[in-house]
Design an enzyme around this catalytic site. Structure first.
Site, PDB file in Angstrom:
ATOM      1  N   VAL A 184     -10.201   3.783   1.464  1.00 16.14           N
ATOM      2  CA  VAL A 184     -11.365   3.810   1.149  1.00 16.14           C
ATOM      3  C   VAL A 184     -11.024   4.964  -0.186  1.00 16.14           C
ATOM      4  O   VAL A 184     -10.328   6.182  -0.298  1.00 16.14           O
ATOM      5  CB  VAL A 184     -12.151   4.246   1.697  1.00 16.14           C
ATOM      6  CG1 VAL A 184     -13.012   5.043   1.367  1.00 16.14           C
ATOM      7  CG2 VAL A 184     -12.143   3.045   3.087  1.00 16.14           C
TER       8      VAL A 184
ATOM      9  N   ARG B 209     -11.447   8.534  -2.852  1.00 18.45           N
ATOM     10  CA  ARG B 209     -11.761  10.220  -2.455  1.00 18.45           C
ATOM     11  C   ARG B 209     -13.400  10.308  -2.393  1.00 18.45           C
ATOM     12  O   ARG B 209     -13.874  11.249  -1.321  1.00 18.45           O
ATOM     13  CB  ARG B 209     -10.994  10.515  -3.590  1.00 18.45           C
ATOM     14  CG  ARG B 209     -11.359  12.359  -3.116  1.00 18.45           C
ATOM     15  CD  ARG B 209     -10.918  12.572  -4.711  1.00 18.45           C
ATOM     16  NE  ARG B 209      -9.280  12.381  -4.733  1.00 18.45           N
ATOM     17  CZ  ARG B 209      -9.033  13.127  -5.721  1.00 18.45           C
ATOM     18  NH1 ARG B 209      -9.721  13.445  -6.968  1.00 18.45           N
ATOM     19  NH2 ARG B 209      -7.881  12.108  -6.068  1.00 18.45           N
TER      20      ARG B 209
ATOM     21  N   SER C 196      -5.396   5.637  -4.085  1.00 19.99           N
ATOM     22  CA  SER C 196      -4.876   7.077  -4.717  1.00 19.99           C
ATOM     23  C   SER C 196      -5.138   6.829  -6.220  1.00 19.99           C
ATOM     24  O   SER C 196      -3.910   6.627  -6.827  1.00 19.99           O
ATOM     25  CB  SER C 196      -3.472   7.119  -4.083  1.00 19.99           C
ATOM     26  OG  SER C 196      -3.471   8.802  -4.399  1.00 19.99           O
TER      27      SER C 196
ATOM     28  N   ASP D  77      -1.987  -1.143   5.846  1.00 14.52           N
ATOM     29  CA  ASP D  77      -1.838   0.322   7.306  1.00 14.52           C
ATOM     30  C   ASP D  77      -3.531   0.166   7.165  1.00 14.52           C
ATOM     31  O   ASP D  77      -3.425   0.730   8.438  1.00 14.52           O
ATOM     32  CB  ASP D  77      -1.080   1.538   7.274  1.00 14.52           C
ATOM     33  CG  ASP D  77      -1.352   2.008   6.313  1.00 14.52           C
ATOM     34  OD1 ASP D  77      -2.358   2.197   5.231  1.00 14.52           O
ATOM     35  OD2 ASP D  77      -2.044   3.442   6.827  1.00 14.52           O
TER      36      ASP D  77
ATOM     37  N   ASP E 295      -0.101   5.463   0.584  1.00 12.58           N
ATOM     38  CA  ASP E 295      -0.070   6.014   1.689  1.00 12.58           C
ATOM     39  C   ASP E 295      -0.246   5.163   3.322  1.00 12.58           C
ATOM     40  O   ASP E 295      -0.810   4.550   3.352  1.00 12.58           O
ATOM     41  CB  ASP E 295      -1.624   7.263   1.601  1.00 12.58           C
ATOM     42  CG  ASP E 295      -2.041   7.418   0.527  1.00 12.58           C
ATOM     43  OD1 ASP E 295      -1.313   8.048  -0.223  1.00 12.58           O
ATOM     44  OD2 ASP E 295      -3.027   7.811  -0.152  1.00 12.58           O
TER      45      ASP E 295
ATOM     46  N   ASN F 245      -3.656   9.464  -6.754  1.00 11.05           N
ATOM     47  CA  ASN F 245      -2.105  10.468  -7.375  1.00 11.05           C
ATOM     48  C   ASN F 245      -0.952   9.919  -6.772  1.00 11.05           C
ATOM     49  O   ASN F 245       0.111  10.308  -6.919  1.00 11.05           O
ATOM     50  CB  ASN F 245      -2.094  11.769  -5.615  1.00 11.05           C
ATOM     51  CG  ASN F 245      -3.146  12.734  -6.121  1.00 11.05           C
ATOM     52  OD1 ASN F 245      -2.983  13.653  -6.517  1.00 11.05           O
ATOM     53  ND2 ASN F 245      -4.649  12.654  -4.967  1.00 11.05           N
TER      54      ASN F 245
ATOM     55  N   ASP G  84       0.864  -1.299  -0.308  1.00  4.68           N
ATOM     56  CA  ASP G  84       0.312   0.164   0.193  1.00  4.68           C
ATOM     57  C   ASP G  84       0.881   1.248   0.264  1.00  4.68           C
ATOM     58  O   ASP G  84       2.018   1.266   0.316  1.00  4.68           O
ATOM     59  CB  ASP G  84      -1.168  -0.204   1.192  1.00  4.68           C
ATOM     60  CG  ASP G  84      -1.867   1.142   1.125  1.00  4.68           C
ATOM     61  OD1 ASP G  84      -2.710   1.858   0.530  1.00  4.68           O
ATOM     62  OD2 ASP G  84      -1.683   2.135   2.882  1.00  4.68           O
TER      63      ASP G  84
HETATM   64  C1  BG6 Z   1      -5.543   6.313  -0.372  1.00  4.61           C
HETATM   65  C2  BG6 Z   1      -6.050   6.648   1.187  1.00  4.61           C
HETATM   66  O1  BG6 Z   1      -4.529   5.250  -0.186  1.00  4.61           O
HETATM   67  O2  BG6 Z   1      -5.891   6.835  -1.319  1.00  4.61           O
HETATM   68  C3  BG6 Z   1      -7.052   6.800   1.719  1.00  4.61           C
HETATM   69  O3  BG6 Z   1      -5.558   5.933   2.167  1.00  4.61           O
HETATM   70  C4  BG6 Z   1      -7.364   8.289   0.081  1.00  4.61           C
HETATM   71  O4  BG6 Z   1      -7.993   7.938   2.920  1.00  4.61           O
HETATM   72  C5  BG6 Z   1      -7.602   7.144  -1.426  1.00  4.61           C
HETATM   73  O5  BG6 Z   1      -9.445   8.738   0.429  1.00  4.61           O
HETATM   74  C6  BG6 Z   1      -7.822   7.763  -2.272  1.00  4.61           C
HETATM   75  O6  BG6 Z   1      -7.079   8.939  -2.556  1.00  4.61           O
HETATM   76  P1  BG6 Z   1      -6.725  10.120  -3.052  1.00  4.61           P
HETATM   77  O7  BG6 Z   1      -5.610  10.667  -3.368  1.00  4.61           O
HETATM   78  O8  BG6 Z   1      -7.279   9.275  -4.997  1.00  4.61           O
HETATM   79  O9  BG6 Z   1      -7.240  11.153  -3.588  1.00  4.61           O
HETATM   80 MG    MG Z   2      -2.741   2.932   4.055  1.00  2.00          MG
END
Ligand code: BG6
Ligand code: MG
Length: 212
Positions: free
Chosen positions: A48, A50, A117, A171, A12, A119, A10
């Site tokens: 989870v 966005r 994510s 995590d 984040d 991002n 993972d």
């Molecule tokens: C996960 C995070 O990795 O990515 C979440 O643990 C987050 O908290 C999810 O909501 C989506 O992220 P992003 O960067 O696409 O907004």
């Molecule tokens: Mg995580």
């Protein structure tokens, strides 16, 4: 652990500490809307997507907003979050994470990212890890975020391994559940699922090196 060829991380909260940036960005949005938000609620957002996170943040007030307004709110949060991401650099990679990744690489394991994510690519770039991993599966490539196993199954397929040949490092409870749903062995980093027999928990990433 026998027959393990690959490790799927993972992002984040495992490779980097972006969880606090998520918290601050959601908190700014919630404050603007007059919605209560704290670290306990923030923990429910780990792993989870966005838009699903936004529903949790809005809580009882979710029905007040149209889909278009919700998209604008998610963008607003993401713009705040990205300002924090822009300040990240390779110095934000902890010694423990760097040493673990380099040692696993030397030991010959295939290494991948499995993150909800969207991002992910930017974060990997900021950390100087843009070409480190053998595969990257992220929120831009999947329909269902964790606890659905889709992102981990995609990472395994990009690596050319089966779930039985890979372990997942997570995590978040939603991530442990996703790994288990995909038939992966899961290792929780400072995290345990509700089933105490189902996976191992470690305190720091380098503890992995003693288990494998
Ligand atoms: C996960 C995070 O990795 O990515 C979440 O643990 C987050 O908290 C999810 O909501 C989506 O992220 P992003 O960067 O696409 O907004
Ligand atoms: Mg995580």
């Amino acid at each position: 652990m026998k027959n393990i060829k690959a490790i799927i991380f993972d992002l984040d909260g495992v490779i980097c500490s972006t969880d606090h940036y998520h918290y601050m960005a959601w908190k700014a949005l919630a404050d603007r809307l007059g919605i209560y938000f704290d670290e306990v609620i923030n923990r429910k957002l780990r792993g989870v997507s966005r838009m699903e996170s936004l529903e949790i943040v809005l809580g009882d007030r979710a029905p007040e907003f149209s889909m278009e307004q919700k998209k604008a709110l998610a963008d607003e949060k993401n713009n705040i979050y990205k300002q924090y991401l822009n300040s990240m650099s390779p110095a934000d990679l902890s010694e423990d994470v760097l040493y673990t990744l380099e040692t696993l690489r030397k030991r010959g394991y295939l290494l991948a990212i499995g993150s909800s994510s969207k991002n992910t690519r930017q974060i990997l770039n900021q950390l100087g890890l843009e070409s480190f991993f053998d595969a990257v599966a992220d929120g831009t490539q999947i329909t269902h975020s964790k606890p659905n196993p889709e992102v981990f199954l995609l990472a395994a397929s990009l690596l050319g391994v089966s779930p039985e040949e890979a372990i997942v490092i997570e995590d978040a409870e939603s991530g442990i559940k996703a790994a288990e749903a995909g038939q992966f062995r899961a290792i929780g980093l400072r995290c345990k699922s509700n089933d105490p027999n189902s996976e191992i928990s470690i305190k720091r990433l380098s503890n992995l090196l003693d288990i494998l």
